[in-house]
Design an enzyme around this catalytic site. Structure first.
Site, PDB file in Angstrom:
ATOM      1  N   ASP B  12       1.029  -1.053   0.100  1.00 27.20           N
ATOM      2  CA  ASP B  12      -0.167   0.002   0.056  1.00 27.20           C
ATOM      3  C   ASP B  12       0.845   1.045  -0.088  1.00 27.20           C
ATOM      4  O   ASP B  12       1.739   1.298   0.782  1.00 27.20           O
ATOM      5  CB  ASP B  12      -0.598  -0.136   1.230  1.00 27.20           C
ATOM      6  CG  ASP B  12      -1.845  -1.175   1.216  1.00 27.20           C
ATOM      7  OD1 ASP B  12      -2.441  -1.471   0.020  1.00 27.20           O
ATOM      8  OD2 ASP B  12      -2.309  -1.645   2.406  1.00 27.20           O
ATOM      9  N   ASP B 131     -14.340  -5.763  -4.212  1.00 28.21           N
ATOM     10  CA  ASP B 131     -14.330  -5.633  -2.847  1.00 28.21           C
ATOM     11  C   ASP B 131     -15.790  -6.205  -2.392  1.00 28.21           C
ATOM     12  O   ASP B 131     -16.714  -5.731  -2.845  1.00 28.21           O
ATOM     13  CB  ASP B 131     -14.200  -4.226  -2.166  1.00 28.21           C
ATOM     14  CG  ASP B 131     -12.818  -3.815  -2.329  1.00 28.21           C
ATOM     15  OD1 ASP B 131     -11.760  -4.596  -2.541  1.00 28.21           O
ATOM     16  OD2 ASP B 131     -12.440  -2.600  -2.426  1.00 28.21           O
TER      17      ASP B 131
END
Lengths: 214, 257
Positions: B12, B131
């Site tokens: 990330d 997601d």
């Protein structure tokens, strides 16, 4: 200083292969080129490609590079990668049926669907990831690469040359298919040496010191 | 001999630095992305994924430079996700040296974007990120829906149907994250992973919830995933990629060692 031309005909990202060639042999002059004259001036030529075969063949016709690739194959070492390998065959099943360069007689087939392994589990298409490459015979491009090393693949079609003697490497998914072929000045691979870490860089380095012939 | 199952560490990246993860409130700095990528490559990572969580689009250019630098020295497939909304965003990342891009929210708002992107750049470089969150009540058959904006906004789209649609639109791969598990370290949502993996003909990468190495193997064996993605367990050298592969190999999974 020797030079290598990466053929730019608008099919896909050529930066990865150019960077990997430079990393494999820092002394070599690496160029991404579309100009036929510049391609024919290079000591060695890489013919890459991703995407669909019909677009690839159309781009080769539009740019006049079809003839240039034939000339290269007759005069200096040529490395075909992925779609650049498939385009060398006679005809591909992709997009209905697509005529290819016919430099290496044979066909390009789609994996059977559904594709099942020995346990009856479905195998995903595209064939994506690291699979083993079994070297069928000695070749300068296999130098210092252990037998059955894993290379990175991503494809849904594979080549089936008419003449078995051109097969330089096979991979199983789950049936064996030709993942590397060689004849004269041509060496062509279905996998991506530029994305296959140490063994891939070794293959590129081997190509950059190869003068053609097996 | 056969195709190896892949381990994909995920970085990330916020404004050019690796951070621990979106779900963690106390974002901890985990270093320079180029150095971290180099370490993962040495340890035997099969691919590397960068998730750009930079809030401001002005700072997106930073990510392009990160990708350029990594691509110059790490020769395994690189995927970049986060903020990919236009064909031009994709072109910039591919030119910087990325091999694939992850498309998430933009696909939900405009499914045709996936079709256009696959047509333009080839299906091999289009990863659709999904997601999903479980939405059935206890006792009802299991059902998951697609959420956007980091799991905050429901879309009403059924996850399995959506995955099939994305595969038909030309996605080359699905990156599936369970929003219920992400950041919990309790393991993947195996039922979700299996439901999606069995529904689509393309490879599925399981993500969200990895807390130990057995979880990775579970994702492959029980979840039927083709690849497993994890972030935090690798960042602080809790486990190495090599250890993860040895653990998977010990459970009979084919890996690249």
């Amino acid at each position: 200083m020797s030079s290598v031309a990466v053929i730019d005909y608008g099919m896909g990202n050529l930066h990865s292969i150019a960077k990997a060639l430079q990393h494999a042999s820092p002394d070599v002059h690496v160029q991404i080129v579309a100009d036929p004259q510049l391609i024919l001036q290079a000591d060695r030529v890489v013919f890459p490609g991703v995407g669909a075969i019909r677009d690839c063949m159309q781009a080769l016709v539009d740019t006049g590079l079809q003839e240039v690739i034939r000339q290269v194959a007759e005069s200096r070492p040529l490395l075909g990668i992925c779609l650049g390998m498939q385009a060398l065959l006679t005809e591909s099943e992709e997009n209905g049926s697509t005529r290819c360069l016919n430099i290496v007689p044979g066909h390009v087939r789609h994996f059977a669907t559904p594709l099942l392994d020995a346990q009856g589990e479905i195998l995903k298409i595209p064939h994506m990831g690291w699979n083993q490459v079994h070297q069928q015979r000695d070749h300068p491009l296999w130098r210092n690469i252990p037998q059955d090393s894993r290379f990175y693949f991503v494809h849904s079609y594979y080549v089936q040359p008419d003449d078995d003697s051109v097969i330089a490497g096979v991979t199983e998914y789950p049936e064996p298919f030709t993942c590397a072929l060689s004849c004269g000045n041509i060496f062509a691979v279905q996998f991506h040496p530029e994305k296959s870490q140490a063994v891939g860089l070794q293959l590129l380095q081997n190509f950059l010191s190869w003068d053609g012939g097996g | 001999m056969s195709l190896a199952k892949r381990i994909i560490p995920c970085l990330d990246v916020d404004n050019g630095r690796v951070v621990k993860g979106v779900k963690f409130v106390d974002i901890r700095d985990a270093g320079d992305p180029v150095e971290v990528a180099r370490r993962y490559d040495r340890e035997g990572a099969d691919e590397i994924t960068f998730l750009d969580i930079t809030a401001s689009s002005d700072d997106r250019e930073t990510m392009v430079h990160v990708v350029e630098e990594v691509a110059g020295e790490v020769f395994i497939p690189l995927t970049v996700g986060g903020g990919i909304r236009t064909l031009d965003d994709i072109r910039r990342m591919l030119n910087a040296g990325a091999d694939k891009v992850g498309i998430n929210t933009a696909a939900v708002f405009n499914p045709e974007f996936v079709r256009d992107a696959a047509r333009r750049f080839g299906t091999q470089c289009i990863v659709v990120a999904i997601d999903a969150k479980q939405v059935n009540r206890p006792g009802e058959p299991e059902r998951w829906e697609i959420f956007t904006h980091g799991g905050r906004k429901p879309t009403g789209l059924d996850a399995v149907a959506w995955a099939k649609k994305m595969a038909a639109h030309g996605a080359g791969e699905i990156l599936l994250t369970s929003m219920d598990r992400d950041g919990t370290r309790q393991g993947f949502d195996l039922a979700l992973t299996r439901a999606i993996s069995e529904a689509v003909p393309i490879p599925v990468i399981a993500s969200g919830g990895v807390g130990n190495l057995q979880h990775l193997a579970d994702g492959i064996i029980e979840g039927k995933a083709d690849a497993v993605l994890a972030a935090s367990i690798f960042h602080f050298a809790e486990y190495t990629i090599r250890q993860a592969k040895e653990c998977m190999a010990a459970r009979g999974i084919e890996v690249r060692l």
